[in-house]
Enzyme design. Structure first.
Site, PDB file in Angstrom:
ATOM      1  N   ASN A 109      41.747  45.341  59.899  1.00  0.00           N
ATOM      2  CA  ASN A 109      41.239  44.362  59.284  1.00  0.00           C
ATOM      3  C   ASN A 109      40.378  44.806  59.298  1.00  0.00           C
ATOM      4  O   ASN A 109      39.505  44.452  58.329  1.00  0.00           O
ATOM      5  CB  ASN A 109      40.625  43.603  60.664  1.00  0.00           C
ATOM      6  CG  ASN A 109      41.769  42.282  61.396  1.00  0.00           C
ATOM      7  OD1 ASN A 109      42.359  42.430  60.544  1.00  0.00           O
ATOM      8  ND2 ASN A 109      41.579  42.470  62.757  1.00  0.00           N
ATOM      9  N   HIS A 155      17.764  20.102  21.434  1.00  0.00           N
ATOM     10  CA  HIS A 155      18.737  18.747  21.934  1.00  0.00           C
ATOM     11  C   HIS A 155      20.047  19.004  20.805  1.00  0.00           C
ATOM     12  O   HIS A 155      20.009  17.606  19.649  1.00  0.00           O
ATOM     13  CB  HIS A 155      17.916  18.212  21.129  1.00  0.00           C
ATOM     14  CG  HIS A 155      16.007  17.712  22.760  1.00  0.00           C
ATOM     15  ND1 HIS A 155      16.598  17.261  23.376  1.00  0.00           N
ATOM     16  CD2 HIS A 155      15.530  17.917  22.034  1.00  0.00           C
ATOM     17  CE1 HIS A 155      15.225  17.529  23.571  1.00  0.00           C
ATOM     18  NE2 HIS A 155      14.769  17.684  23.136  1.00  0.00           N
ATOM     19  N   SER A 276      46.876  26.975  11.591  1.00  0.00           N
ATOM     20  CA  SER A 276      47.855  25.982  12.576  1.00  0.00           C
ATOM     21  C   SER A 276      49.054  25.731  12.336  1.00  0.00           C
ATOM     22  O   SER A 276      49.723  26.252  10.604  1.00  0.00           O
ATOM     23  CB  SER A 276      46.596  24.920  12.333  1.00  0.00           C
ATOM     24  OG  SER A 276      47.853  23.288  12.141  1.00  0.00           O
ATOM     25  N   LYS A 282      44.219  25.343   8.250  1.00  0.00           N
ATOM     26  CA  LYS A 282      43.224  25.814   9.211  1.00  0.00           C
ATOM     27  C   LYS A 282      42.892  27.177   9.633  1.00  0.00           C
ATOM     28  O   LYS A 282      43.484  27.731   9.611  1.00  0.00           O
ATOM     29  CB  LYS A 282      43.436  25.045  10.486  1.00  0.00           C
ATOM     30  CG  LYS A 282      43.435  23.462  10.553  1.00  0.00           C
ATOM     31  CD  LYS A 282      41.984  23.161  10.693  1.00  0.00           C
ATOM     32  CE  LYS A 282      41.183  23.419  11.756  1.00  0.00           C
ATOM     33  NZ  LYS A 282      42.439  22.386  12.919  1.00  0.00           N
ATOM     34  N   GLU A 289      37.426  29.862  21.689  1.00  0.00           N
ATOM     35  CA  GLU A 289      37.551  28.532  22.677  1.00  0.00           C
ATOM     36  C   GLU A 289      38.206  29.129  23.445  1.00  0.00           C
ATOM     37  O   GLU A 289      37.813  28.930  25.591  1.00  0.00           O
ATOM     38  CB  GLU A 289      38.537  27.486  21.731  1.00  0.00           C
ATOM     39  CG  GLU A 289      38.105  27.149  20.996  1.00  0.00           C
ATOM     40  CD  GLU A 289      39.060  26.491  20.234  1.00  0.00           C
ATOM     41  OE1 GLU A 289      39.854  26.004  20.705  1.00  0.00           O
ATOM     42  OE2 GLU A 289      38.861  26.463  18.882  1.00  0.00           O
ATOM     43  N   TYR A 316      37.734  38.580  62.320  1.00  0.00           N
ATOM     44  CA  TYR A 316      38.765  38.433  61.136  1.00  0.00           C
ATOM     45  C   TYR A 316      39.553  36.290  61.291  1.00  0.00           C
ATOM     46  O   TYR A 316      39.924  37.489  62.630  1.00  0.00           O
ATOM     47  CB  TYR A 316      39.744  39.611  60.467  1.00  0.00           C
ATOM     48  CG  TYR A 316      40.540  39.086  60.349  1.00  0.00           C
ATOM     49  CD1 TYR A 316      41.027  39.926  58.485  1.00  0.00           C
ATOM     50  CD2 TYR A 316      42.315  39.037  60.429  1.00  0.00           C
ATOM     51  CE1 TYR A 316      41.581  39.712  57.883  1.00  0.00           C
ATOM     52  CE2 TYR A 316      43.312  39.019  59.503  1.00  0.00           C
ATOM     53  CZ  TYR A 316      42.451  38.908  58.402  1.00  0.00           C
ATOM     54  OH  TYR A 316      44.088  39.368  57.234  1.00  0.00           O
TER      55      TYR A 316
HETATM   56  N1  ARG Z   1      46.769  41.500  54.444  1.00  0.00           N
HETATM   57  C1  ARG Z   1      45.543  40.960  55.232  1.00  0.00           C
HETATM   58  C2  ARG Z   1      45.111  40.301  54.784  1.00  0.00           C
HETATM   59  O1  ARG Z   1      44.854  41.175  53.345  1.00  0.00           O
HETATM   60  C3  ARG Z   1      45.216  42.913  56.538  1.00  0.00           C
HETATM   61  C4  ARG Z   1      44.769  42.408  57.505  1.00  0.00           C
HETATM   62  C5  ARG Z   1      46.288  42.081  58.082  1.00  0.00           C
HETATM   63  N2  ARG Z   1      45.253  41.659  59.110  1.00  0.00           N
HETATM   64  C6  ARG Z   1      45.962  41.113  60.158  1.00  0.00           C
HETATM   65  N3  ARG Z   1      44.925  41.110  61.384  1.00  0.00           N
HETATM   66  N4  ARG Z   1      47.017  40.596  59.909  1.00  0.00           N
HETATM   67  O2  ARG Z   1      43.631  39.841  54.864  1.00  0.00           O
END
Ligand code: ARG
Length: 460
Positions: A109, A155, A276, A282, A289, A316
């Protein structure tokens, strides 16, 4: 391959594994993942959490993996759960038990949080470089056309005469603000989250400042929950990128209009136009675009990120894995668009005579006619009314302000004299608009210089 097998009796099914895996898109962060791990292992060694010998071997092993990935000797295993798993697995297969010590005092994490910040910090540098290139081309073209007269619009109706250089430099100001936004975003991103652990920090005596120094981060995150669950920096970047796209899209829209036969102010180089399959005559502005169209993707990425984050509890959650494809797509799209747009602008041919002809129609010097009367003492509102009557007279007679005879002018207001023809000359109307920020050639040159100095000295 998973790192967390111990608790489980069964393997993931193939479909669940594929659904859960992020290796197909997070492997692009392998360099940052390895850099982060090198710094982390060095810190662990310095703090006596693992032995100095292990730390050195891990560092050496990781550098070897990086070299092998760079050279193509080692390829990323698409079956790995994510890039973090792959690198750690490879290290362990090379070093045995020593490799298994790397993940001490760390979680994926905080690892993914540091990887993404490192990766995006580098991407911001690249995007800023591309934006600078665009600004330089804008300045060059603006200097070439400091005196080129064109109709300015409100405008989408012809309004007042300006210089083409001035029109271009309006985009210069926008892209300068974009550079500032990117740099501001990069500054706020410059916070090191490693050490937040899974969510609650760690009991090991880590030195987070040391890790931050090794990775050149300005500061260290101050709350472990926030450290692993903050994705504001992705959203901020996606927002800055959306604004860049909005500017590129407006510019593209004008380029598309300007190279239509209705305007014919510019012609795009053949290398940036397409034909085109059915209409032989064209020549289409597809690049402009596409840039306009791809703006929608980047806005979508921003909306996606905002929506992913809006309802997830601390800290997380796997939802956050969805951050990467969105922000990577935004980054890739902006880089691609800038790379295509800048040389298209650089190679376009400007057609000043057509701009001048368009400026000669539509009574765009009417304000100057009223100003002429005002400068002779008439209150502006009366001058405005008299000029309105003159315009109506011209329309009735099929004439312009330049071709209406003086006696006709005098019938509407006897203050008019020969001087009116000089006052309404298009060049004079544009060149005398010397107020700060106005379209006169001196201001164009001054501002092109100003922008170039800002870029050269990175004063944004
Ligand atoms: N692949 C995970 C992500 O991108 C990495 C972190 C994973 N953590 C966990 N507790 N599963 O977030």
């Amino acid at each position: 391959m998973q790192l967390w097998k111990g608790r489980f009796q069964k393997a993931l099914s193939k479909t669940t594994n594929d659904f859960n895996s992020s290796i197909s898109f997070d492997s692009r962060m392998y360099r940052e993942d390895i850099e982060g791990s090198i710094a982390h292992s060095k810190m662990l060694g310095e703090c006596g959490i693992i032995s100095k010998e292990d730390a050195a071997a891990i560092g050496e092993g990781l550098r070897g993996i990086l070299a092998d990935l760079d050279s193509g000797k080692l390829t990323i295993d698409p079956e790995a759960e994510d890039i973090h798993t792959f690198v750690e697995g490879e290290l362990t297969s090379r070093l045995g038990d020593t490799g298994k010590r790397l993940h001490t005092a760390r979680s994926r994490n905080d690892q993914v949080a540091v990887d993404l910040r490192l990766y995006l910090r580098n991407q911001i540098k690249e995007i800023s470089g591309l934006t600078e290139e665009l600004l330089k081309v804008i300045c060059k073209k603006a200097e070439e056309h400091a005196e080129t007269i064109m109709p300015g619009y409100t405008h989408l109706q012809r309004a007042q005469p300006i210089t083409f250089g001035h029109h271009l430099l309006a985009y210069g100001e926008m892209f300068l603000r974009d550079l500032k936004r990117l740099s501001d975003c990069s500054e706020r991103m410059d916070v090191m989250p490693l050490g937040s652990g899974a969510l609650a920090g760690t009991t090991y005596p880590i030195d987070r400042r040391l890790t931050a120094d090794l990775l050149s981060f300005e500061s260290v995150s101050e709350n472990s929950l926030d450290g692993v669950s903050d994705r504001d920096y992705c959203i901020e970047l996606a927002s800055a990128l959306s604004i860049i796209m909005m500017h590129l899209s407006r510019f593209s829209e004008e380029i598309i209009l300007w190279c239509s036969h209705e305007f014919k102010f510019i012609e795009l180089d053949d290398a940036f136009s397409t034909g085109s399959s059915i209409m032989p005559q064209k020549k289409n502005p597809d690049i402009a675009e596409l840039v306009r169209g791809k703006t929608g993707r980047v806005y979508g990425d921003l909306m996606g990120l905002l929506t992913v984050m809006k309802g997830i509890p601390l800290a997380y959650n796997k939802d956050m894995q969805e951050d990467k494809e969105a922000i990577f797509d935004a980054v890739d799209t902006v880089k691609m668009c800038l790379t295509a747009f800048t040389p298209m602008l650089d190679t376009m041919t400007v057609l000043p005579q057509n701009m001048r002809n368009a400026a000669a129609g539509g009574f765009i010097n009417a304000t100057d006619c009223a100003d002429y009367l005002t400068k002779k003492g008439l209150p502006f509102r009366d001058a405005y009314k008299a000029t309105g009557e003159i315009v109506a007279l011209c329309i009735e007679k099929g004439l312009t302000l330049e071709t209406l005879p003086l006696d006709e002018y005098k019938k509407v207001c006897d203050i008019f004299d020969e001087g009116v023809y000089e006052a309404i000359g298009l060049e004079r109307c544009a060149y005398e608009r010397r107020s700060q920020g106005g379209p006169c050639p001196d201001n164009v040159r001054k501002n092109a210089d100003r922008l170039k100095t800002i870029i050269e000295n990175k004063l944004y």
